[in-house]
Design an enzyme around this catalytic site. Structure first.
Site, PDB file in Angstrom:
ATOM      1  N   PHE A   1      30.644  -0.843  33.031  1.00 28.71           N
ATOM      2  CA  PHE A   1      29.818  -2.017  32.689  1.00 28.71           C
ATOM      3  C   PHE A   1      30.642  -3.154  32.098  1.00 28.71           C
ATOM      4  O   PHE A   1      30.185  -4.288  32.039  1.00 28.71           O
ATOM      5  CB  PHE A   1      28.700  -1.616  31.721  1.00 28.71           C
ATOM      6  N   LYS A   2      31.848  -2.866  31.670  1.00 19.27           N
ATOM      7  CA  LYS A   2      32.670  -3.907  31.045  1.00 19.27           C
ATOM      8  C   LYS A   2      32.947  -5.064  32.007  1.00 19.27           C
ATOM      9  O   LYS A   2      33.248  -6.169  31.579  1.00 19.27           O
ATOM     10  CB  LYS A   2      33.957  -3.303  30.497  1.00 19.27           C
ATOM     11  N   ASP A   3      32.837  -4.814  33.314  1.00 17.07           N
ATOM     12  CA  ASP A   3      33.012  -5.896  34.283  1.00 17.07           C
ATOM     13  C   ASP A   3      31.985  -7.016  34.098  1.00 17.07           C
ATOM     14  O   ASP A   3      32.282  -8.177  34.389  1.00 17.07           O
ATOM     15  CB  ASP A   3      32.885  -5.358  35.714  1.00 17.07           C
TER      16      ASP A   3
END
Ligand SMILES: *Cc1c(COP(=O)(O)O)cnc(C)c1O
Length: 466
Positions: free
Chosen positions: A111-113
């Site tokens: 999810f860091k994208d």
């Protein structure tokens, strides 16, 4: 929009400066002075928007002084256009009224994208305007490094140096960092452990003279406000897909540094009906111990099957403590200074206030594996170990079966094949098609000794205009 520090003593800043600043000068974290608030009618009118259009509506109030409407729209189209699913954050149903929101369809499968793809573009935009250059320096034990590199690879005004512990990250994680082409991307494998890498980053921020005054360091770790901001959007997206805002939602969030779940708390404050937020942790459970017993106390770090949540202290929790203390920076400062010496509690009524919204659960490696197996057997759906912890906590903490429960799917199972194997599921998670050739791509990285001046010397020599 102005941003103030949670410890009350650093100067207030505008968006551009907050973007380029890590920690505030008083040791606090920046938060918006006030939040935009959307009416139910306004939120309802956003049904059917694309992810990028929704992201514009949710985030524009935070950035409007720094960037024009048209430019921000275009930036968001590009940011979320790189995701490998048209819905960007698709929902998968596990059971009656129970869902996983897949936040791992971005370039590095976590999810860091969502935040780092935007952050790279925001940085380049602001730096272009200011005719400035920065050097990003970060340490990684896995997901953050690759997401930051992917997010900054096309930035003209940014060089990025990511330190990882030599031979101590998984092959998938290393290749995700070292196979990205670009003159401004520098991977350093330090002959030491993650803590050694992190210490070097900290010391370099403290004394940047090795860069000769010609550029400055910038941080991309999860205390950066822009990262939190980008994560608010998908709470709105999930709600709108499942009948919100005319019904409330519950979310379960695999939690490490408390950034992702704090974004959910902000979504609620901005007007989205959310009735429950579940903090899902692994054995590193300082937040669970606080939420269940009002005792905030550091324990030793444990290594688990969910390494991205292996942390002793959740830095973003300070942002919630600030609100729980009526935004009294002096009180937060005092509390956290005591917390670094021993266990602390907060006033009972403040803690009960937090408990109205938050529940928590700690899940050990066995519970993680059991959940991966159970969900695979029931649904033929593979969870990664972090998401599995979220699902487990969601099921154990659920308050109301009529409220949709959405677990944030934080990583793709192919990033953590060992945990999947350990759960006893016999299928191997496959890398998505767009990454199928990861093991054939050429790698580039430099191995350096565990020595600060060697690392700084390398950086001074290799950033673009050095
Ligand atoms: C970073 C990360 C987390 C923890 O998120 P926080 O915002 O730090 O709480 C959970 N799962 C995965 C896969 C991650 O990469």
């Amino acid at each position: 929009m102005r941003y103030i520090s949670t410890r009350g003593q650093a100067p207030a800043l505008g968006f551009e400066d907050v973007l380029l600043t890590g920690l505030a000068s008083d040791g606090g974290l920046y938060v918006p002075e006030s939040l935009p608030h959307f009416s139910l009618e306004e939120i309802r009118s956003w049904r059917g928007l694309s992810y990028a259009e929704l992201a514009f509506n949710v985030m524009y109030p935070f950035v409007e002084e720094a960037i024009s409407e048209a430019d921000f729209r275009q930036m968001l189209e590009e940011t979320y256009g790189v995701f490998a699913h048209k819905a960007v954050a698709p929902l998968v149903q596990l059971d009656t009224n129970e869902w996983v929101m897949e936040l791992f369809r971005g370039p590095t499968l976590a999810f860091k994208d969502f935040a780092l793809q935007l952050l790279g573009r925001l940085l380049d935009y602001v730096l272009e305007k200011r005719k400035q250059h920065v050097v990003i320096m970060g340490a990684t034990s896995g997901d953050t490094g690759s997401a930051a590199i992917e997010g900054c690879r096309r930035c003209e005004h940014v060089d990025i140096f990511i330190l990882h512990p030599y031979q101590r990250v998984s092959e998938v994680q290393r290749r995700q960092m070292t196979t990205v082409p670009g003159d401004n991307i520098h991977n350093i494998a330090v002959k030491g452990n993650f803590d050694d890498c992190q210490r070097m980053v900290k010391e370099s921020f403290g004394d940047q003279s090795f860069l000769g005054g010609k550029t400055q360091l910038a941080a991309v770790n999860s205390i950066n406000w822009a990262r939190i901001m980008a994560q608010i959007v998908y709470y709105f997206q999930a709600s709108l897909s499942l009948g919100g805002p005319d019904r409330s939602m519950a979310f379960s969030v695999p939690t490490g540094n408390f950034g992702d779940i704090f974004a959910g708390y902000l979504a609620k404050k901005m007007g989205l009906p959310i009735s429950q937020l579940v903090i899902a942790t692994n054995k590193n459970d300082i937040l669970h111990r606080f939420m269940s017993g009002n005792k905030y106390e550091q324990h030793q770090l444990e290594h688990t099957l969910s390494p991205s949540m292996d942390i002793m202290v959740s830095s973003n929790f300070e942002r919630l403590l600030f609100d729980l203390h009526g935004r009294d920076g002096a009180a937060v400062k005092e509390l956290l200074e005591s917390a670094s010496k021993g266990p602390v509690s907060i006033a009972d009524y403040r803690w009960k206030n937090a408990r109205k919204l938050f529940d928590s659960e700690a899940v050990d490696d066995k519970g993680t594996c059991d959940t991966i197996r159970e969900v695979f057997e029931a649904n033929e759906y593979l969870l990664d170990p972090h998401t599995a912890i979220g699902v487990r906590a969601a099921r154990n903490c659920r308050r109301d079966a009529s409220v949709p429960m959405i677990t944030l799917g934080t990583a793709h199972p192919a990033k953590f094949p060992d945990a999947v194997a350990e759960s006893g599921v016999s299928v191997k998670p496959e890398l998505p098609v767009h990454m199928a050739d990861l093991f054939d791509r050429e790698e580039r990285y430099t191995v350096l000794d565990n020595n600060l001046s060697e690392v700084q010397g390398f950086m001074a020599k290799h950033w673009k205009n050095a």
